[in-house]
Write an enzyme that holds these catalytic residues in place. Structure first.
Site, PDB file in Angstrom:
ATOM      1  N   ASN A  10       0.869  -1.177   0.000  1.00  0.00           N
ATOM      2  CA  ASN A  10       0.000   0.000   0.000  1.00  0.00           C
ATOM      3  C   ASN A  10       0.906   1.226   0.000  1.00  0.00           C
ATOM      4  OD1 ASN A  10      -1.792   2.057   0.495  1.00  0.00           O
ATOM      5  ND2 ASN A  10      -2.227   1.455   2.614  1.00  0.00           N
ATOM      6  N   LYS A  12       0.090   4.245  -0.238  1.00  0.00           N
ATOM      7  CA  LYS A  12      -0.553   5.429   0.365  1.00  0.00           C
ATOM      8  C   LYS A  12      -0.340   6.661  -0.536  1.00  0.00           C
ATOM      9  CE  LYS A  12       0.276   3.403   4.864  1.00  0.00           C
ATOM     10  NZ  LYS A  12       0.196   3.604   6.289  1.00  0.00           N
ATOM     11  N   SER A 209       3.492  -2.365  10.317  1.00  0.00           N
ATOM     12  CA  SER A 209       4.938  -2.447  10.531  1.00  0.00           C
ATOM     13  C   SER A 209       5.541  -3.796  10.153  1.00  0.00           C
ATOM     14  CB  SER A 209       5.284  -2.085  11.986  1.00  0.00           C
ATOM     15  OG  SER A 209       4.980  -0.725  12.231  1.00  0.00           O
TER      16      SER A 209
HETATM   17  C1  PEP Z   1      -0.716   0.156   6.198  1.00  0.00           C
HETATM   18  O1  PEP Z   1      -0.908   1.352   6.303  1.00  0.00           O
HETATM   19  O2  PEP Z   1      -1.544  -0.547   5.584  1.00  0.00           O
HETATM   20  C2  PEP Z   1       0.477  -0.405   6.800  1.00  0.00           C
HETATM   21  C3  PEP Z   1       0.457  -1.648   7.114  1.00  0.00           C
HETATM   22  O3  PEP Z   1       1.516   0.473   7.023  1.00  0.00           O
HETATM   23  P1  PEP Z   1       2.975   0.122   7.635  1.00  0.00           P
HETATM   24  O4  PEP Z   1       3.426  -1.202   7.014  1.00  0.00           O
HETATM   25  O5  PEP Z   1       3.834   1.257   7.226  1.00  0.00           O
HETATM   26  O6  PEP Z   1       2.796  -0.021   9.102  1.00  0.00           O
END
Ligand code: PEP
Length: 251
Positions: A10, A12, A209
């Site tokens: 993702n 974003k 994460s």
């Molecule tokens: C997310 O926003 O879907 C996500 C899992 O972000 P991160 O891996 O950066 O925690």
């Protein structure tokens, strides 16, 4: 649980055309991991270009509107995502729920619109830190599933649920393996409650994460059918390390 492990990036609100090189590198490397299903959700501005740049990996949106078209300035409908080449869309991400006030009912309507447009859906749920500290994590997530799961009787691969504890997103913190296992079992239970036998085949991804150094441990948890990856999906190198971890568990 059906299907290959599903590793979804993702991006974003990150990425301009320069990121296409990362998508191409991910796509080339995906050929080395035929037992992992790999996909990325770039920002909408890059969707068509990423679709054009890749052959093997899936491409999806990060959100869609519940209506097909109309006076909704700035929004993008599910048929538009489909037309731009999307295979799937994420709905109900906690950042949409928090910053755009999306309710469970909104998320359900979006998921149903996406399915109607022929897109697969990744439906996100997850508790805040305060809700976990209060001992309410499973109740909160079950209620989110009850409120946001779409009416659905299609092929199981068309629907995935992503468990993303809000406090683990982008923070470098992850729940204990025992907590991930307990939550995924609770989600499975709820999905079977909602969909009957079909609920046993809906993939449940973990997100929050996920990185190269914790992916193998998280992906080995029963009922973790893949990962939704934010920050670590922005470069081919960090994303492919997670894809590689999934592949090594699925030989
Ligand atoms: C997310 O926003 O879907 C996500 C899992 O972000 P991160 O891996 O950066 O925690």
């Amino acid at each position: 649980m059906a299907g290959l492990p599903y590793i979804v990036g993702n991006w974003k609100m990150n990425g301009t055309r320069g990121m296409l090189a990362e998508a191409r590198a991910m796509d080339r490397a995906a050929a080395r991991f035929p037992k992992v299903q790999v996909a990325v959700a770039p920002p909408a501005t890059l969707l068509y270009r990423v679709r054009d740049a890749v052959e093997l990996i899936g491409v999806g949106g990060q959100d869609c509107h519940a209506k097909e078209s109309g006076a909704f300035t700035g929004d993008i409908s599910a048929p538009m995502l489909k037309d731009a080449g999307a295979d799937f869309t994420i709905v109900g991400h906690s950042e949409r729920r928090e910053y755009h006030g999306e309710t469970d009912a909104d998320v359900k309507a979006k998921a149903e619109a996406a399915l109607a447009a022929g897109l697969a859906v990744i439906l996100c749920v997850g508790e805040t830190e305060a809700q976990r500290d209060a001992g309410n994590a499973e109740a909160v997530v079950s209620a989110q599933l009850d409120g946001s799961c779409p009416h659905f009787d299609g092929a199981p691969e068309k629907l995935s649920v992503a468990y993303e504890p809000v406090w683990a997103i982008g923070t470098g913190r992850v729940p204990s393996i025992a907590d991930v296992a307990a939550m995924h079992a609770a989600i499975r239970n709820r999905l079977v409650g909602i969909y009957g036998e079909g609920g046993a085949d809906v993939r449940i991804l973990y997100g929050g994460s996920v990185k190269a150094d914790n992916a193998a441990e998280l992906l080995a948890v029963p009922d973790v059918g893949g990962a939704l990856v934010g920050g670590a999906s922005l470069t081919a190198e960090s994303f492919l390390a997670i894809v590689g971890a999934a592949a090594s568990l699925n030989t």
